[in-house]
Design a protein around this motif. Structure first.
Motif, mmCIF file in Angstrom:
data_model
loop_
_atom_site.group_PDB
_atom_site.id
_atom_site.type_symbol
_atom_site.label_atom_id
_atom_site.label_comp_id
_atom_site.label_asym_id
_atom_site.label_seq_id
_atom_site.Cartn_x
_atom_site.Cartn_y
_atom_site.Cartn_z
ATOM 1 N N ALA A 2 0.838 -1.203 0.000
ATOM 2 C CA ALA A 2 0.000 0.000 0.000
ATOM 3 C C ALA A 2 0.870 1.249 0.000
ATOM 4 O O ALA A 2 1.935 1.283 0.609
ATOM 5 N N LYS A 3 0.413 2.279 -0.677
ATOM 6 C CA LYS A 3 1.182 3.517 -0.791
ATOM 7 C C LYS A 3 0.371 4.669 -0.217
ATOM 8 O O LYS A 3 -0.781 4.854 -0.559
ATOM 9 N N LYS A 4 0.995 5.422 0.665
ATOM 10 C CA LYS A 4 0.359 6.613 1.222
ATOM 11 C C LYS A 4 0.698 7.792 0.324
ATOM 12 O O LYS A 4 1.848 7.996 -0.041
ATOM 13 N N SER A 5 -0.308 8.560 -0.036
ATOM 14 C CA SER A 5 -0.089 9.695 -0.930
ATOM 15 C C SER A 5 0.806 10.735 -0.278
ATOM 16 O O SER A 5 0.714 11.002 0.922
ATOM 17 N N LYS A 174 -4.561 6.685 -7.558
ATOM 18 C CA LYS A 174 -5.792 6.503 -6.778
ATOM 19 C C LYS A 174 -5.596 6.960 -5.335
ATOM 20 O O LYS A 174 -6.489 7.585 -4.746
ATOM 21 N N SER A 175 -4.433 6.683 -4.759
ATOM 22 C CA SER A 175 -4.174 7.123 -3.387
ATOM 23 C C SER A 175 -4.179 8.645 -3.298
ATOM 24 O O SER A 175 -4.621 9.219 -2.293
ATOM 25 N N ASP A 176 -3.714 9.307 -4.359
ATOM 26 C CA ASP A 176 -3.744 10.772 -4.392
ATOM 27 C C ASP A 176 -5.178 11.285 -4.449
ATOM 28 O O ASP A 176 -5.518 12.301 -3.834
ATOM 29 N N TYR A 178 -7.820 9.839 -3.243
ATOM 30 C CA TYR A 178 -8.408 9.702 -1.904
ATOM 31 C C TYR A 178 -7.915 10.811 -0.977
ATOM 32 O O TYR A 178 -8.704 11.374 -0.191
ATOM 33 N N TYR A 214 -6.338 -1.280 -5.951
ATOM 34 C CA TYR A 214 -5.671 -0.111 -6.536
ATOM 35 C C TYR A 214 -4.319 0.145 -5.878
ATOM 36 O O TYR A 214 -3.372 0.582 -6.543
ATOM 37 N N ASP A 215 -4.209 -0.116 -4.571
ATOM 38 C CA ASP A 215 -2.909 0.017 -3.911
ATOM 39 C C ASP A 215 -1.889 -0.903 -4.570
ATOM 40 O O ASP A 215 -0.742 -0.515 -4.830
ATOM 41 N N GLU A 218 -1.136 0.296 -8.159
ATOM 42 C CA GLU A 218 -0.314 1.506 -8.106
ATOM 43 C C GLU A 218 1.150 1.129 -7.859
ATOM 44 O O GLU A 218 2.053 1.657 -8.509
#
Length: 268
Positions: A2-5, A174-176, A178, A214-215, A218
């Motif tokens: 998972a990637k944090k924006s 997608k993370s961006d 959100y 999506y994580d 991405e």
């Protein structure tokens, strides 16, 4: 995985809004029309457009839609209209039009292909409706695709939700989206809902269709852009990377310009 924006949400918001203003001014249009699905992408896009001060027409286009999608869409639209006086909305129920189209088509025994073609037909009916409204009101059709969908796995319908005039969030992961959605105070019900395209009239999620979240996609997109290959990974990471590469390859026809057969000058 998972990637944090890491985007600077306030500055990104300002940048996109200014970009939209400049584009609308140069195009000499009255504003934007957006299909509202009840998902985060359309919620963020419509909120960005609303901040421009230009007219924004939010359109609901149900076709045998799941009630939860309709409820979230209505919640967002009502919130947006309360916040921005330049926002209006309309509902155009396309169920009958879709049924009429379906009834005129030849019957096929290949049900999986038929259901996929009909799902894409829903998206194309909605695109046609948005352009009809855009023509009447002098508006631009604003796309709602994000970077993973539009340039990674091609998870959209060609000449459906892919048929737009401009794409405000197509350079955001997608993370961006959100992160920007939280900054823009998009309803919590939308931010926490599982992403779904809503094209099959049921509750199947994007992850169920794609085979990865999506994580994960991405992560795979960034890994692929770094020049990595499936052999660099094991187990789930390898599986996700292979899913991404397969989808990216199979959907190139959506993401690249339409091929043109160039005629040699000697033949003209």
């Amino acid at each position: 995985m998972a990637k944090k924006s890491t985007i600077q949400t306030e500055k990104v918001n300002t940048h996109i809004v200014e970009w939209l203003k400049n584009y609308a001014n140069n195009a000499k249009v009255n504003g934007f029309v957006i299909g509202i699905s009840g998902g985060v992408d359309s919620a963020v896009t419509s909120t960005l457009c609303a901040q421009t001060g230009f007219k924004v027409l939010c359109v609901e286009m149900p076709i045998h839609q799941a009630e939860s999608h309709v409820t979230r869409a209505k919640e967002h639209i009502e919130q947006l209209k309360q916040r921005f006086p330049n926002v209006s909305s309309i509902e155009t129920d396309l169920t009958a039009a879709f049924g009429a189209f379906k009834d005129t088509m030849p019957v096929t025994t290949d049900e999986p292909k038929m259901h996929l073609s009909l799902a894409n037909t829903r998206a194309r009916l909605r695109m046609t409706s948005l352009y009809y409204l855009a023509g009447i009101h002098g508006l631009l059709v604003a796309g709602t695709g994000n970077k993973v969908e539009d340039f990674g796995v091609g998870f959209y319908t060609k000449y459906g939700d892919g048929g737009v005039d401009l794409s405000p969030i197509a350079d955001l992961m997608k993370s961006d989206v959100y992160a920007l959605g939280a900054f823009l105070e998009v309803p919590e019900s939308i931010l926490t809902a599982a992403p779904t395209d809503g094209l099959f009239g049921d509750h199947r999620t994007d992850e169920e269709q794609l085979g990865a979240s999506y994580d994960e996609l991405e992560w795979a997109m960034l890994a692929s852009e770094s020049g990595n290959t499936a052999s660099d990974y094991k187990e789930r990471e390898k599986t996700v990377f292979e899913i991404y590469k397969r989808l990216n390859t199979n959907n190139k026809h959506k993401m690249e310009p339409i091929p043109v057969c160039l005629i040699p000058k000697t033949l003209k």
